[in-house]
Design a protein around this motif. Structure first.
Motif, PDB file in Angstrom:
ATOM      1  N   ASP A 164       0.822  -1.214   0.000  1.00 22.36           N
ATOM      2  CA  ASP A 164       0.000   0.000   0.000  1.00 22.36           C
ATOM      3  C   ASP A 164       0.854   1.262   0.000  1.00 22.36           C
ATOM      4  O   ASP A 164       0.515   2.256  -0.661  1.00 22.36           O
ATOM      5  N   ARG A 165       1.955   1.236   0.744  1.00 20.05           N
ATOM      6  CA  ARG A 165       2.764   2.456   0.888  1.00 20.05           C
ATOM      7  C   ARG A 165       3.786   2.594  -0.233  1.00 20.05           C
ATOM      8  O   ARG A 165       3.804   3.602  -0.949  1.00 20.05           O
ATOM      9  N   PHE A 166       4.654   1.602  -0.381  1.00 18.62           N
ATOM     10  CA  PHE A 166       5.709   1.683  -1.408  1.00 18.62           C
ATOM     11  C   PHE A 166       6.152   0.260  -1.719  1.00 18.62           C
ATOM     12  O   PHE A 166       6.889  -0.353  -0.941  1.00 18.62           O
ATOM     13  N   PRO A 167       5.718  -0.307  -2.832  1.00 19.68           N
ATOM     14  CA  PRO A 167       6.109  -1.698  -3.150  1.00 19.68           C
ATOM     15  C   PRO A 167       7.634  -1.844  -3.148  1.00 19.68           C
ATOM     16  O   PRO A 167       8.352  -1.076  -3.792  1.00 19.68           O
ATOM     17  N   SER A 168       8.121  -2.854  -2.425  1.00 17.68           N
ATOM     18  CA  SER A 168       9.564  -3.064  -2.290  1.00 17.68           C
ATOM     19  C   SER A 168       9.866  -4.543  -2.449  1.00 17.68           C
ATOM     20  O   SER A 168       8.983  -5.408  -2.370  1.00 17.68           O
ATOM     21  N   HIS A 169      11.173  -4.827  -2.650  1.00 18.75           N
ATOM     22  CA  HIS A 169      11.642  -6.209  -2.742  1.00 18.75           C
ATOM     23  C   HIS A 169      11.825  -6.738  -1.319  1.00 18.75           C
ATOM     24  O   HIS A 169      12.626  -6.203  -0.550  1.00 18.75           O
ATOM     25  N   VAL A 170      11.076  -7.799  -0.956  1.00 18.84           N
ATOM     26  CA  VAL A 170      11.081  -8.340   0.402  1.00 18.84           C
ATOM     27  C   VAL A 170      11.641  -9.751   0.375  1.00 18.84           C
ATOM     28  O   VAL A 170      11.232 -10.587  -0.439  1.00 18.84           O
ATOM     29  N   LEU A 171      12.610 -10.011   1.290  1.00 21.23           N
ATOM     30  CA  LEU A 171      13.144 -11.360   1.499  1.00 21.23           C
ATOM     31  C   LEU A 171      12.700 -11.842   2.870  1.00 21.23           C
ATOM     32  O   LEU A 171      12.929 -11.147   3.873  1.00 21.23           O
ATOM     33  N   VAL A 172      12.091 -13.000   2.947  1.00 22.66           N
ATOM     34  CA  VAL A 172      11.594 -13.563   4.207  1.00 22.66           C
ATOM     35  C   VAL A 172      12.482 -14.712   4.613  1.00 22.66           C
ATOM     36  O   VAL A 172      12.718 -15.634   3.816  1.00 22.66           O
ATOM     37  N   TRP A 173      13.005 -14.648   5.843  1.00 24.01           N
ATOM     38  CA  TRP A 173      13.767 -15.773   6.412  1.00 24.01           C
ATOM     39  C   TRP A 173      12.850 -16.463   7.429  1.00 24.01           C
ATOM     40  O   TRP A 173      12.601 -15.916   8.494  1.00 24.01           O
ATOM     41  N   PRO A 174      12.324 -17.632   7.111  1.00 27.72           N
ATOM     42  CA  PRO A 174      11.353 -18.274   8.008  1.00 27.72           C
ATOM     43  C   PRO A 174      12.017 -18.789   9.286  1.00 27.72           C
ATOM     44  O   PRO A 174      13.071 -19.433   9.237  1.00 27.72           O
ATOM     45  N   VAL A 175      11.381 -18.495  10.426  1.00 26.23           N
ATOM     46  CA  VAL A 175      11.860 -18.966  11.728  1.00 26.23           C
ATOM     47  C   VAL A 175      10.644 -19.317  12.584  1.00 26.23           C
ATOM     48  O   VAL A 175       9.512 -18.891  12.303  1.00 26.23           O
ATOM     49  N   ARG A 176      10.912 -20.067  13.636  1.00 24.52           N
ATOM     50  CA  ARG A 176       9.882 -20.274  14.663  1.00 24.52           C
ATOM     51  C   ARG A 176       9.950 -19.100  15.622  1.00 24.52           C
ATOM     52  O   ARG A 176      11.037 -18.710  16.056  1.00 24.52           O
ATOM     53  N   VAL A 177       8.795 -18.552  15.978  1.00 22.88           N
ATOM     54  CA  VAL A 177       8.765 -17.338  16.790  1.00 22.88           C
ATOM     55  C   VAL A 177       8.466 -17.636  18.251  1.00 22.88           C
ATOM     56  O   VAL A 177       8.292 -16.697  19.046  1.00 22.88           O
TER      57      VAL A 177
END
Length: 537
Positions: A164-177
């Motif tokens: 919604d604000r500013f489309p960006s390149h996002v990398l997700v590192w999956p972890v248990r929270v």
């Protein structure tokens, strides 16, 4: 003494111990014990953990086997009040009972908060929470790294808000929270993002967001682990902490470069609003164009005002054009006057440059040169003769005198030698004789060298005299003509028919007489080359 008879059963020690063990395990097969951990020193080399649970009145030994210790969600710590779940048993060898723990949980929020506060003070003393360590976030990051669970609502909220604000390149590192593996996975994610190459195949993030939803203190405990706090502090990439809701606080909130109250707020802090940014840029461009137009209008007005005060171009050049015309009109007369002046000056100088005067001057100079040559040759011969008379006797006498002096000194030393009985004096004389012997040799050598140098100098002066002698000139075919008085004849005009002449040649001389009439030369014509000395000019 009478013997007491009884029919009670006899038991061995092992039987009693096993019976007690079975009774305790049957009665207390599953118990929950609340107490304070004491004597915990970490895992034993075997992997098991041994410590004591105590309260103000009693204590009980506790053991956590190696397999169960790895599965504990909450690890034991010295002085922490916990609730241990397990079973009672005995250790027959020492007649003690103990609890074998399967799970450990904090005794309450108060204990966890006390542990959290103790850890916070420790990290604060190390300076990890200092404000000067925090870095400014990039205004418009190209790549954003998110450390969170890939299946929760948190990642969807972050992605939607960024879209919604500013489309960006996002990398997700999956972890248990949450849970036992939460802390090491978050540490690996932060270190992994920092290890990416700047221009590698996987882009390196410009900003990291560590996020999860709200929960109890137990659920958020993985983000209070010391390893996670140190990983955030060591990160080269700026970090936004978005763990829990507004009221939830974890230790990484203190060490992160920015704390966001929610994951959505973290996305808002990461990027600006694209529409607002475009509007701001357009507004700045419009203001720049307006400022340029105002500046151009102001400069145009100033140029018009300055042009109004300037004279016409024709008026500026009129005065210079008139001056040029006047100078051009005077130039012809000035050149004519200059030429006439120079012609008069040259006419006055021409009278002094007549051929007769030049020839007369030449004759005078040639006569002076001949006199200097005669006198120079005679003076040089006299100097050479005087030098030869002076140095020849000396050169012949010098070696003899040196040899005579040395013989005289040696004779004197030979006479004095028998009279000198003192040993030091004889040694000194021998030393002096040893010094004089090389000096005498050197003196003879110097004398020979001086004599040779004088002979060489005399030879050089003789060669120079022969070179400068007029006889060398006569040897090349020239002659000296003298009149009856012995004066050198330099001009045919000085002779008359019948005059006696004496001619000196390179070898010998002859007498002659002038015959016929003398030659007369007209002014301005060169004399013929008749072989006389006058033609040499």
């Amino acid at each position: 003494m009478s013997q007491v008879l009884t029919n009670a059963t006899e038991f061995t020690v092992s039987e009693i111990a096993q019976a007690v063990k079975r009774t305790v395990e049957d009665e207390f097969g599953h118990v929950r014990v609340r107490g304070e951990i004491s004597g915990f020193r970490g895992q034993h080399s075997s992997g098991h953990a041994y410590f004591t649970l105590k309260d103000d009145a009693a204590s009980i030994d506790a053991v956590v086997w190696k397999g169960n210790y790895a599965r504990l969600t909450f690890k034991p710590e010295e002085g922490l009040e916990v609730i241990a779940t397990g079973r009672l048993t005995t250790f027959p060898r020492s007649s003690k009972y103990q609890i074998v723990i399967d799970n450990i949980e904090p005794a309450g929020a108060g204990a966890l908060m006390a542990l959290l506060e103790e850890r916070r003070k420790k990290l604060l003393a190390e300076g990890l929470f200092a404000r000067e360590r925090k870095r400014a976030l990039p205004y418009l990051p190209r790549v954003i790294g998110v450390v969170t669970s890939p299946t929760g609502a948190v990642i969807r909220d972050i992605l939607h808000r960024l879209e919604d604000r500013f489309p960006s390149h996002v990398l997700v590192w999956p972890v248990r929270v949450q849970g036992d593996t939460c802390a090491p996975e978050v540490v690996n994610a932060i270190e992994g993002f920092n290890a990416l190459a700047v221009n590698g195949p996987i882009p390196r993030p410009d900003l990291l967001i560590v996020a999860r939803g709200g929960g109890s203190i137990e659920d958020l405990w993985g983000f209070n682990e010391e390893a996670v706090v140190r990983a955030v502090a060591a990160s080269d990439i700026p970090v936004i902490s978005a763990v829990g809701h507004e009221t939830d606080t974890t230790l990484i909130d203190y060490v992160a470069d920015m704390r966001a109250p929610t994951p959505t707020a973290a996305a808002e802090a990461a990027v600006p609003v694209r529409a607002e940014l475009i509007a701001y840029v357009e507004d700045q461009g419009m203001r720049q164009r307006q400022a340029a137009r105002r500046s151009l209008a102001s400069l145009r007005d100033r140029l018009r005002a300055a042009a109004a005060g300037l004279p016409r171009p024709a008026d500026l050049a009129a005065t210079q054009r008139q001056s040029l015309d006047m100078a051009a009109s005077r130039l012809t007369g000035a050149l004519r006057h200059f030429v006439q002046t120079r012609r008069v000056d040259y006419s006055g100088l021409a009278a002094a440059l007549q051929p007769r005067l030049v020839r007369q001057r030449y004759a005078e100079l040639r006569e002076r040169l001949a006199n200097i040559e005669r006198h120079g040759a005679g003076g040089l011969m006299k100097t050479v003769d005087r030098a030869r008379l002076k140095f020849d006797p000396c050169s012949r006498q010098l070696p003899v005198a040196v040899a005579t002096s040395l013989e005289r000194k040696q004779t004197i030393l030979g006479r004095l030698a028998p009279r000198l009985s003192a040993q030091p004096l004889r040694a000194e004389l021998r030393h002096a004789h040893g010094q004089l012997a090389p000096l005498s040799g050197r003196l003879a050598q110097v004398g020979t060298q001086m004599t040779t140098a004088r002979h060489r100098r005399l030879e050089q002066l003789g060669k120079l005299m022969d070179t400068l002698s007029y006889r060398n000139v006569l040897a090349r075919g020239y002659a000296i003509v003298q009149d009856g008085a012995g004066q050198v004849v330099t001009s045919a005009a000085d002779l008359a028919p019948g005059d006696a002449l004496h001619i000196i040649l390179g070898e010998g001389s002859v007498d002659a007489a002038v015959g016929g009439a003398p030659l007369r030369r007209k002014a301005g014509k060169p004399a013929p080359d008749d072989g006389s000395q006058e033609s040499l000019f």
